[in-house]
Design a protein around this motif. Structure first.
Motif, PDB file in Angstrom:
ATOM      1  N   LEU A 106      -9.629   7.113  -7.303  1.00  0.00           N
ATOM      2  CA  LEU A 106     -10.415   5.917  -7.032  1.00  0.00           C
ATOM      3  C   LEU A 106     -10.294   5.615  -5.544  1.00  0.00           C
ATOM      4  CD1 LEU A 106     -11.979   3.366  -7.905  1.00  0.00           C
ATOM      5  CD2 LEU A 106      -9.761   2.314  -8.373  1.00  0.00           C
ATOM      6  N   ARG A 107     -11.399   5.697  -4.833  1.00  0.00           N
ATOM      7  CA  ARG A 107     -11.417   5.415  -3.400  1.00  0.00           C
ATOM      8  C   ARG A 107     -12.145   4.091  -3.232  1.00  0.00           C
ATOM      9  NH1 ARG A 107     -11.728   9.307   1.457  1.00  0.00           N
ATOM     10  NH2 ARG A 107     -10.510  10.433  -0.050  1.00  0.00           N
ATOM     11  N   TRP A 108     -11.399   3.028  -2.916  1.00  0.00           N
ATOM     12  CA  TRP A 108     -12.044   1.727  -2.804  1.00  0.00           C
ATOM     13  C   TRP A 108     -12.422   1.381  -1.372  1.00  0.00           C
ATOM     14  CZ3 TRP A 108      -6.855   2.025  -4.112  1.00  0.00           C
ATOM     15  CH2 TRP A 108      -5.970   1.410  -3.261  1.00  0.00           C
ATOM     16  N   THR A 109     -11.876   2.103  -0.388  1.00  0.00           N
ATOM     17  CA  THR A 109     -12.335   2.007   0.999  1.00  0.00           C
ATOM     18  C   THR A 109     -12.285   3.414   1.581  1.00  0.00           C
ATOM     19  OG1 THR A 109     -10.170   1.714   2.050  1.00  0.00           O
ATOM     20  CG2 THR A 109     -11.248  -0.291   1.226  1.00  0.00           C
ATOM     21  N   ASP A 110     -12.822   3.592   2.775  1.00  0.00           N
ATOM     22  CA  ASP A 110     -12.743   4.901   3.417  1.00  0.00           C
ATOM     23  C   ASP A 110     -11.310   5.286   3.731  1.00  0.00           C
ATOM     24  OD1 ASP A 110     -15.446   5.280   3.316  1.00  0.00           O
ATOM     25  OD2 ASP A 110     -15.820   4.550   5.350  1.00  0.00           O
ATOM     26  N   ALA A 111     -10.413   4.313   3.807  1.00  0.00           N
ATOM     27  CA  ALA A 111      -9.030   4.577   4.200  1.00  0.00           C
ATOM     28  C   ALA A 111      -8.052   4.637   3.028  1.00  0.00           C
ATOM     29  CB  ALA A 111      -8.559   3.507   5.187  1.00  0.00           C
ATOM     30  N   PRO A 124      -7.276   8.162  12.097  1.00  0.00           N
ATOM     31  CA  PRO A 124      -7.945   9.381  11.620  1.00  0.00           C
ATOM     32  C   PRO A 124      -6.994  10.518  11.239  1.00  0.00           C
ATOM     33  CG  PRO A 124      -9.112   8.506  13.513  1.00  0.00           C
ATOM     34  CD  PRO A 124      -7.862   7.669  13.351  1.00  0.00           C
ATOM     35  N   ASN A 125      -5.848  10.646  11.898  1.00  0.00           N
ATOM     36  CA  ASN A 125      -4.928  11.752  11.616  1.00  0.00           C
ATOM     37  C   ASN A 125      -3.615  11.321  10.973  1.00  0.00           C
ATOM     38  OD1 ASN A 125      -6.784  13.440  12.873  1.00  0.00           O
ATOM     39  ND2 ASN A 125      -5.837  13.169  14.870  1.00  0.00           N
ATOM     40  N   VAL A 126      -3.469  10.030  10.673  1.00  0.00           N
ATOM     41  CA  VAL A 126      -2.193   9.507  10.184  1.00  0.00           C
ATOM     42  C   VAL A 126      -2.403   8.764   8.864  1.00  0.00           C
ATOM     43  CG1 VAL A 126      -0.232   8.001  10.684  1.00  0.00           C
ATOM     44  CG2 VAL A 126      -1.354   9.233  12.547  1.00  0.00           C
ATOM     45  N   ALA A 127      -1.568   9.090   7.883  1.00  0.00           N
ATOM     46  CA  ALA A 127      -1.652   8.415   6.580  1.00  0.00           C
ATOM     47  C   ALA A 127      -0.250   8.117   6.069  1.00  0.00           C
ATOM     48  CB  ALA A 127      -2.397   9.283   5.578  1.00  0.00           C
ATOM     49  N   VAL A 128      -0.129   7.038   5.318  1.00  0.00           N
ATOM     50  CA  VAL A 128       1.088   6.732   4.577  1.00  0.00           C
ATOM     51  C   VAL A 128       0.769   6.932   3.102  1.00  0.00           C
ATOM     52  CG1 VAL A 128       2.092   5.168   6.265  1.00  0.00           C
ATOM     53  CG2 VAL A 128       0.577   4.261   4.511  1.00  0.00           C
ATOM     54  N   TYR A 129       1.795   7.285   2.326  1.00  0.00           N
ATOM     55  CA  TYR A 129       1.542   7.511   0.907  1.00  0.00           C
ATOM     56  C   TYR A 129       2.759   7.121   0.082  1.00  0.00           C
ATOM     57  CZ  TYR A 129       3.991  11.908   1.873  1.00  0.00           C
ATOM     58  OH  TYR A 129       4.913  12.848   2.266  1.00  0.00           O
ATOM     59  N   ALA A 130       2.488   6.810  -1.174  1.00  0.00           N
ATOM     60  CA  ALA A 130       3.531   6.505  -2.150  1.00  0.00           C
ATOM     61  C   ALA A 130       3.137   7.190  -3.457  1.00  0.00           C
ATOM     62  CB  ALA A 130       3.657   5.003  -2.360  1.00  0.00           C
ATOM     63  N   VAL A 141      13.525  18.168 -20.802  1.00  0.00           N
ATOM     64  CA  VAL A 141      14.322  17.024 -20.374  1.00  0.00           C
ATOM     65  C   VAL A 141      13.511  16.220 -19.358  1.00  0.00           C
ATOM     66  CG1 VAL A 141      16.449  16.304 -19.254  1.00  0.00           C
ATOM     67  CG2 VAL A 141      16.440  18.296 -20.766  1.00  0.00           C
ATOM     68  N   PRO A 142      13.168  14.961 -19.674  1.00  0.00           N
ATOM     69  CA  PRO A 142      12.336  14.170 -18.767  1.00  0.00           C
ATOM     70  C   PRO A 142      13.050  13.752 -17.489  1.00  0.00           C
ATOM     71  CG  PRO A 142      12.709  12.988 -20.849  1.00  0.00           C
ATOM     72  CD  PRO A 142      13.474  14.263 -20.911  1.00  0.00           C
ATOM     73  N   SER A 143      12.258  13.602 -16.441  1.00  0.00           N
ATOM     74  CA  SER A 143      12.743  13.080 -15.165  1.00  0.00           C
ATOM     75  C   SER A 143      11.692  12.126 -14.610  1.00  0.00           C
ATOM     76  CB  SER A 143      13.010  14.213 -14.174  1.00  0.00           C
ATOM     77  OG  SER A 143      11.817  14.896 -13.874  1.00  0.00           O
ATOM     78  N   THR A 144      12.128  11.226 -13.750  1.00  0.00           N
ATOM     79  CA  THR A 144      11.220  10.279 -13.096  1.00  0.00           C
ATOM     80  C   THR A 144      11.501  10.320 -11.602  1.00  0.00           C
ATOM     81  OG1 THR A 144      11.246   8.842 -15.041  1.00  0.00           O
ATOM     82  CG2 THR A 144      10.479   7.868 -12.978  1.00  0.00           C
ATOM     83  N   GLY A 145      10.434  10.439 -10.818  1.00  0.00           N
ATOM     84  CA  GLY A 145      10.604  10.517  -9.374  1.00  0.00           C
ATOM     85  C   GLY A 145       9.624   9.636  -8.630  1.00  0.00           C
ATOM     86  N   SER A 146      10.002   9.291  -7.401  1.00  0.00           N
ATOM     87  CA  SER A 146       9.107   8.520  -6.543  1.00  0.00           C
ATOM     88  C   SER A 146       9.354   8.935  -5.099  1.00  0.00           C
ATOM     89  CB  SER A 146       9.336   7.016  -6.723  1.00  0.00           C
ATOM     90  OG  SER A 146      10.677   6.694  -6.450  1.00  0.00           O
ATOM     91  N   GLU A 147       8.353   8.711  -4.261  1.00  0.00           N
ATOM     92  CA  GLU A 147       8.487   9.038  -2.850  1.00  0.00           C
ATOM     93  C   GLU A 147       7.610   8.127  -2.009  1.00  0.00           C
ATOM     94  OE1 GLU A 147       7.195  13.029  -1.975  1.00  0.00           O
ATOM     95  OE2 GLU A 147       5.198  12.670  -2.745  1.00  0.00           O
ATOM     96  N   LEU A 148       8.053   7.898  -0.769  1.00  0.00           N
ATOM     97  CA  LEU A 148       7.292   7.200   0.255  1.00  0.00           C
ATOM     98  C   LEU A 148       7.212   8.140   1.441  1.00  0.00           C
ATOM     99  CD1 LEU A 148       8.983   3.681   0.186  1.00  0.00           C
ATOM    100  CD2 LEU A 148       6.730   4.279  -0.705  1.00  0.00           C
ATOM    101  N   GLY A 149       6.020   8.262   2.027  1.00  0.00           N
ATOM    102  CA  GLY A 149       5.916   9.226   3.106  1.00  0.00           C
ATOM    103  C   GLY A 149       4.899   8.866   4.164  1.00  0.00           C
ATOM    104  N   LEU A 150       4.985   9.605   5.254  1.00  0.00           N
ATOM    105  CA  LEU A 150       4.077   9.488   6.392  1.00  0.00           C
ATOM    106  C   LEU A 150       3.597  10.902   6.705  1.00  0.00           C
ATOM    107  CD1 LEU A 150       2.971   7.761   8.816  1.00  0.00           C
ATOM    108  CD2 LEU A 150       4.999   8.533  10.057  1.00  0.00           C
ATOM    109  N   ARG A 151       2.277  11.058   6.900  1.00  0.00           N
ATOM    110  CA  ARG A 151       1.701  12.376   7.174  1.00  0.00           C
ATOM    111  C   ARG A 151       0.850  12.313   8.436  1.00  0.00           C
ATOM    112  NH1 ARG A 151      -0.223  13.516   2.338  1.00  0.00           N
ATOM    113  NH2 ARG A 151      -2.098  12.300   2.631  1.00  0.00           N
ATOM    114  N   TYR A 152       1.028  13.314   9.306  1.00  0.00           N
ATOM    115  CA  TYR A 152       0.213  13.454  10.515  1.00  0.00           C
ATOM    116  C   TYR A 152      -0.420  14.837  10.489  1.00  0.00           C
ATOM    117  CZ  TYR A 152      -1.111  14.066  15.377  1.00  0.00           C
ATOM    118  OH  TYR A 152      -1.828  14.319  16.522  1.00  0.00           O
ATOM    119  N   GLU A 153      -1.747  14.897  10.608  1.00  0.00           N
ATOM    120  CA  GLU A 153      -2.467  16.171  10.605  1.00  0.00           C
ATOM    121  C   GLU A 153      -3.420  16.200  11.793  1.00  0.00           C
ATOM    122  OE1 GLU A 153      -3.071  17.340   6.003  1.00  0.00           O
ATOM    123  OE2 GLU A 153      -4.154  15.553   6.671  1.00  0.00           O
TER     124      GLU A 153
END
Length: 177
Positions: free
Chosen positions: A14-19, A64-70, A95-107
């Motif tokens: 679901l893309r609710w804005t261009d960003a 344009p080249n930088v994004a944050v993600y969770a 065996v179940p596992s649960t994971g999460s991450e926060l990140g920064l990406r530069y391309e």
């Protein structure tokens, strides 16, 4: 030992804005563990196990080249078929596992850098037993860490990459966990 696995995965974005973009995913895994006695006191058995794993991710472009993600999601590890089909004290197949991450990406062009903080909880882990050369189920674990990854495509036929990682893992039922 014979082991069969099959999986299905579906996702919706679901893309609710261009960003900004939100991702929903669901994976279903099915395993069939089968052991057949070769001789002597060995056992035979068949066990089926199925697990559904939901996933959610959010990405937001800061520039344009930088994004944050969770990201958050469930996953699993599979146990050895010999332990899963054991008649005495069978291990769970999945065996179940649960994971999460926060990140920064530069391309940019041929260069990519990601920096991530992550956390994972696993319901049961495996321990290698050196005396018998086998693995056995152990208690639940909690892990956390970081990773920085750099990728540079220097030439069409040459890619250089570097990673810097650190992690901290503990059994949740151990003293001082």
């Amino acid at each position: 030992v014979r082991e069969l696995s099959a999986a299905l995965y579906a996702e919706s974005r679901l893309r609710w804005t261009d960003a900004s973009e939100l991702l929903f995913g669901l994976r279903s895994d099915h395993y069939r563990f089968k052991t057949s006695a070769a001789a002597g006191e060995a056992w035979s058995g068949t066990v089926n196990d199925t697990l559904a794993s939901p996933k959610v991710g959010l990405t937001h472009k800061l520039a344009p080249n930088v994004a944050v993600y969770a990201n958050w999601g469930r996953g699993f590890h599979s146990n050895d078929a010999r332990g899963v089909t054991s008649p005495d004290s069978p291990a769970p197949g999945l065996v179940p596992s649960t994971g999460s991450e926060l990140g920064l990406r530069y391309e940019r062009d041929r260069f990519n850098m990601t920096a991530t903080l992550w956390r994972m909880s696993v319901s049961s882990d495996l321990i290698f037993v050196g005396d018998s050369g086998a693995v056995e189920p152990a208690g639940a674990t909690r892990r956390s860490g970081y990773e920085v990854a750099l990728f540079w495509r220097a030439l069409p036929w040459l890619t250089l990459d570097a990673n810097w990682t650190g992690s901290h893992a503990r059994f949740t039922n151990s003293p001082g966990a």
